[in-house]
Design an enzyme around this catalytic site. Structure first.
Site, PDB file in Angstrom:
ATOM      1  N   GLU A   1      -1.482   0.425  13.480  1.00 16.34           N
ATOM      2  CA  GLU A   1      -2.690   0.777  12.740  1.00 16.34           C
ATOM      3  C   GLU A   1      -3.953   0.523  13.569  1.00 16.34           C
ATOM      4  OE1 GLU A   1      -3.037  -1.463   9.138  1.00 16.34           O
ATOM      5  OE2 GLU A   1      -4.452  -0.034   8.282  1.00 16.34           O
TER       6      GLU A   1
ATOM      7  N   GLU B   1       0.854  -1.181   0.000  1.00 13.76           N
ATOM      8  CA  GLU B   1       0.000   0.000   0.000  1.00 13.76           C
ATOM      9  C   GLU B   1       0.898   1.241   0.000  1.00 13.76           C
ATOM     10  OE1 GLU B   1      -3.330  -0.527   2.500  1.00 13.76           O
ATOM     11  OE2 GLU B   1      -4.255   1.360   1.936  1.00 13.76           O
TER      12      GLU B   1
HETATM   13  C1  RAM Z   1      -6.083   1.871   4.885  1.00 17.51           C
HETATM   14  C2  RAM Z   1      -4.944   2.800   4.968  1.00 17.51           C
HETATM   15  C3  RAM Z   1      -5.210   4.120   5.627  1.00 17.51           C
HETATM   16  C4  RAM Z   1      -6.635   4.451   5.768  1.00 17.51           C
HETATM   17  C5  RAM Z   1      -7.495   3.835   4.716  1.00 17.51           C
HETATM   18  C6  RAM Z   1      -8.959   4.145   4.853  1.00 17.51           C
HETATM   19  O1  RAM Z   1      -5.884   0.958   3.875  1.00 17.51           O
HETATM   20  O2  RAM Z   1      -3.900   2.153   5.612  1.00 17.51           O
HETATM   21  O3  RAM Z   1      -4.593   4.225   6.866  1.00 17.51           O
HETATM   22  O4  RAM Z   1      -6.752   5.853   5.718  1.00 17.51           O
HETATM   23  O5  RAM Z   1      -7.337   2.469   4.651  1.00 17.51           O
END
Ligand code: RAM
Length: 925
Positions: free
Chosen positions: A788, A513
């Site tokens: 995260e 990503e």
């Molecule tokens: C995830 C990303 C990011 C977020 C989006 C909606 O894949 O890591 O942090 O903003 O989704």
């Protein structure tokens, strides 16, 4: 807990404490004779650049600071002189501002004769202090412009005529990297030589075998390539010799045509292109130009056989010729190049901010396992960059390097890289020690695993060094306190910043990503400004956002945009209004608003299109990754949380209108002000009546902490309902056993809203919570960065089974804003902190806290200690600023100023200097 302090001023370095209300302000100046003060210093241009080669502005902005040792406390006027002649600067043949009565000392616009590409410019400044005493002139600062427009380029894009494709280690086919070179004769030893250079892809440039910029990596960085590619300028004078010379480069696809999320196969196959212009000057006044053109030679049979940002690199020593970029090498077997004209619609312009660099190297902390020819090194810190290895190998036995952010029961945990292979292969030609560091990939990791080395030799810690890479910004963060776990959290957050400021603000640095997600960025912009010198970084990225905005005002989810998820989200696209405004508040630079105003307006119009009767129906990722989501539909993972999507959208619509309105006011766009004001008030009203009843209960849906946080933080409740909304928020927190229940959008609002509600004690509770969901929970489970998810990993249950599980996401690091604004209490009253408040929030959980915040005028320093009932607070107010110090219940106390008793209700408008204040805390609740 509350304090009733008796405040006593016990000392200060620089003369007086102005301990008075505003009324007494005029008597507060220093009646001291001021000799010619020392000169202003810390000169910079643009958005704070001190690297002055290849500058990007034809109309630079100038900034400086008053010398800390000067007797001047305030600036009352300044004069800037600009010249193209160092010796004759007093004549200021480009611009002399004359004496300008102003205390402005940053972002002063150049207003002289137009500057042109390559121009060498000298400037200096002097100031007048509060007594109209003039300072010495500053030292001169020299800067040199880069190539400002496409017209300056005589070079063409070049590359190998064929495209060879390779795959391993990726699942995707990629164009193999290319090697390019050209020889030429220099008629003499040059007196000046500049290399202007860039790539469609990534490049590493060499002159006579010497790397032009060994620490610059992944250049030119990542911009919306279909609109703009940044160029770099290097001084290569000393690398050139009289006679034969070689200029060379290796190039790879990078973000341009490498794998970025799910580019279509077609795009993977597009090979990279290189552009360079070497401009040489000789003592006799003659000039020589060597540009990329038909005369170059190319090869796609070099040792780097494969390079991908996500997947890693493959290096084949059999294809290595160490002299490929030197004189004497025969390029007979190399091919001619294709050369392509510059594209009319792709702007070439000098890089606006520091490139990604190798900023530090870390030694491995320990070898955690060594079995069957596989050894795992632990660096003790999750981070970003590449390894540098020196490892014994066996001829033709492939060495494999894998990376992981964590181990799971001793095993390498790579699930969370998803499809990113993040693996490097080295194919050795001979046995012995090899040295290698990848050129065109990067990894997010704490652990390195090597397989395929010479098993006869016992692995040694010295085999692998970690080269830490990030955009080369100065890290200024220095918050510290009496609580070790809080300090660890602060440290983890800084590592999150360092890991994800990788030319653009990334969501995460390791999986498939690594994109410039706008939502994550808008919640982290202000804390990042408190912890690092990132104004140039952000303002450059804003330019990319402007370029990616749709004609209808739509802001893509991540910038630069690559085809993947193609819609807009509230809370994410609002980065386009929030980031300019937040940067303005921290820097005081109005041009950040001027540059972005049209984008802000475009975005609020887009909101309007996505609303009916002011109520938003824009898609949103919601309060992303809120813990304990109530699952409504089957198969729903609950990632978007339970805060009503339309409520979120409407709240952000109002917020974006408010910020655009504020910007219009600053910029004096009076026509817009009236219109925006009406729209803002309308949306506010609709927000209240549509979603809430008289008692502020939600008319439908689930009331979450974020429901009330949004309303409170974005001023959407009328004054007479604020206390009620605060009560509701506090109740929801209490119901969660004093835990947060917030995701990406709600979390950054918690601290300031609770502080405003007089509940800083609750902010402390949330921060010091040890159990899930909380920040300390991650630390208790071994985090060295921010995660995260609140529960990305636990020692007990292992990794969160969700594929989306980065261990290096900065979003929840947004709490660090409160370390500075709450614990230390530093907040701007006027943009750029020229007037600021220091209102530390004391709490029994801390016996001390200290730190500083870099402002355009210098560092604000705050430190405090509480021992028993004694509080000692030290505040350093930088030159040219004023501070209000706010202490609890001060008005009930007798103040002692300079040994004399004085009465004061507030400590306001304190001038530059150091203040030490003692207070007795009468009672603690
Ligand atoms: C995830 C990303 C990011 C977020 C989006 C909606 O894949 O890591 O942090 O903003 O989704």
């Amino acid at each position: 807990m509350k304090y009733s302090p008796e405040v006593r001023v016990v000392g200060f370095r620089t003369l007086l404490l102005c301990l008075v209300s505003t009324l007494l302000l005029s008597s507060c100046s220093l009646f001291q004779s001021v000799s010619k003060g020392s000169a202003p210093n810390k000169l910079s241009i643009g958005t704070g650049q001190t690297h002055l080669l290849g500058h990007f502005e034809s109309k630079p902005r100038f900034s400086w600071k008053i010398d800390e040792d000067s007797t001047a406390k305030q600036q009352s006027a300044y004069q800037i002189q600009v010249s193209d002649n160092q010796k004759n600067i007093a004549q200021a043949n480009l611009w002399d501002s004359g004496k300008i009565n102003s205390n402005k000392n940053s972002w002063v616009d150049y207003n002289g004769r137009p500057l042109s590409s390559r121009q060498v410019v000298f400037w200096r400044v002097r100031i007048w202090d509060e007594h109209n005493q003039v300072s010495e002139w500053s030292k001169q600062q020299r800067f040199e412009l880069g190539l400002l427009s496409n017209q300056d380029w005589q070079a063409s894009w070049i590359g190998h005529p064929a495209t060879r494709l390779s795959k391993n280690p990726s699942q995707s086919l990629l164009a193999t990297p290319q090697y390019l070179r050209r020889t030429f004769i220099a008629t003499d030893k040059p007196i000046k030589a500049r290399l202007y250079v860039t790539a469609k892809g990534l490049f590493k440039a060499y002159v006579n075998g010497q790397e032009v910029a060994p620490n610059d990596v992944m250049t030119p960085g990542w911009t919306p390539y279909q609109k703009r590619i940044e160029t770099l300028t290097y001084d290569v004078t000393k690398m050139l010799a009289s006679g034969g010379n070689v200029i060379a480069a290796k190039v790879a696809s990078g973000w341009y045509s490498g794998r970025v999320y799910k580019f279509t196969e077609k795009e993977f196959l597009k090979p990279s292109r290189f552009l360079a212009q070497l401009e040489i000057e000789y003592a006799n006044g003659s000039k020589q130009l060597i540009a990329t053109d038909q005369d170059w030679k190319a090869s796609i049979s070099g040792p780097i056989e494969f390079a991908s940002i996500y997947d890693g690199e493959r290096y084949n020593q059999n294809l290595e010729d160490k002299s490929w970029h030197k004189q004497g090498f025969s390029a007979e077997n190399w091919d001619g190049v294709v050369s392509e004209a510059l594209d009319h619609n792709i702007e070439l312009s000098p890089k606006q901010h520091a490139p990604i660099r190798i900023v530090e190297s870390l030694q491995a902390a320990q070898i955690v396992s060594n079995q069957n020819g596989t050894v795992i090194f632990d660096f003790g810190q999750n981070m970003v960059g590449v390894p540098k290895i020196r490892v014994p190998v066996v001829a033709n036995q492939q060495l494999r390097m894998r990376f992981a952010e964590a181990l799971h029961k001793g095993e390498f945990y790579t699930d969370n890289y998803r499809s990113a292979e993040s693996t490097n292969y080295y194919h050795p030609k001979q046995s012995g020690y090899i040295e290698y560091q990848p050129s065109f990939t990067y990894h997010g990791y704490r652990y390195v695993e090597l397989t395929g080395y010479d098993k006869k030799i016992k692995p040694d810690l010295s085999w692998v060094t970690a080269l830490v890479q990030h955009s080369d910004v100065e890290i200024t963060a220095n918050f510290t306190s009496s609580a070790p776990k809080l300090n660890k959290l602060a440290e983890n957050i800084v590592w999150g910043l360092r890991s994800n400021f990788y030319d653009i603000p990334l969501d995460c640095p390791q999986r498939d990503e690594r994109l410039g997600w706008t939502g994550d960025a808008q919640v982290f912009v202000t804390p990042s400004m408190y912890m690092a010198d990132v104004y140039g970084f952000w303002s450059a990225w804003l330019k990319s956002i402007r370029e990616e905005q749709g004609e209808d005002g739509k802001i893509p989810l991540y910038i630069p945009f690559v085809e993947w998820i193609n819609f807009a989200s509230s809370g994410w696209g609002d980065a386009s209004t929030i980031i300019p405004w937040e940067l303005y508040m921290v820097t005081g630079d109005q041009s950040i608003l001027a540059d972005n105003y049209q984008m802000m307006k475009g975005w609020v119009n887009y909101h309007q299109k996505k609303s009916k009767n002011n109520i938003s129906n824009m898609m949103t990722f919601g309060d992303w990754l809120q813990p304990y989501p109530v699952l409504i539909k089957e198969g729903d993972k609950g990632n978007r949380g339970n805060t009503d999507f339309s409520l979120i959208g409407t709240a952000y619509y109002a917020r974006s209108l408010e910020l655009t309105l504020k910007a219009a006011k600053v910029l004096n766009y009076s026509h817009d002000v009236a219109q925006l004001m009406t729209r803002y008030n309308d949306v506010k009203k609709s927000f209240l009546s549509h979603f809430f009843d008289q008692n502020l209960n939600l008319k439908q849906g689930i009331a979450t902490q974020t429901t009330y946080l949004l309303g409170l933080a974005y001023n959407l409740f009328p004054d007479d309902k604020i206390a009620l909304a605060e009560d509701k928020l506090v109740k929801l927190i209490e119901e969660a056993d004093d835990h947060l229940r917030t995701g990406f959008l709600g979390t950054p609002l918690l601290a300031s809203v609770l502080q405003k509600a007089g509940r800083s004690d609750l902010v402390y509770d949330l921060i010091f919570k040890e159990t899930y969901p909380s920040w300390f929970y991650s630390i208790n489970n071994g985090a060295t960065t921010t995660w995260e998810r609140w529960n990305s990993y636990s020692i007990e249950d292992g990794f969160n089974p969700e594929g989306m599980n980065s261990l290096n996401h900065y979003a929840y690091g947004s709490i660090s804003r409160w370390f500075y604004e709450g614990m230390l209490g530093i907040k701007p009253i006027t943009p750029g902190f020229s007037h600021f408040e220091v209102a530390p929030q004391f709490n029994l959980k801390l016996s001390s806290a200290s730190g500083s915040l870099a402002t355009p005028n210098g560092e604000i320093n705050v430190s405090w200690k509480v021992a028993g009932k004694k509080l000692e607070l030290k505040v350093v107010v930088p030159k040219n600023t004023r501070a209000n110090i706010v202490l609890p219940e001060l008005k009930n106390n007798v103040l002692i100023l300079n040994g004399e008793k004085g009465m004061g209700t507030e400590l306001v408008n304190l001038k530059a200097g150091e203040y030490v204040i003692s207070a007795t805390l009468f009672h603690i609740e």
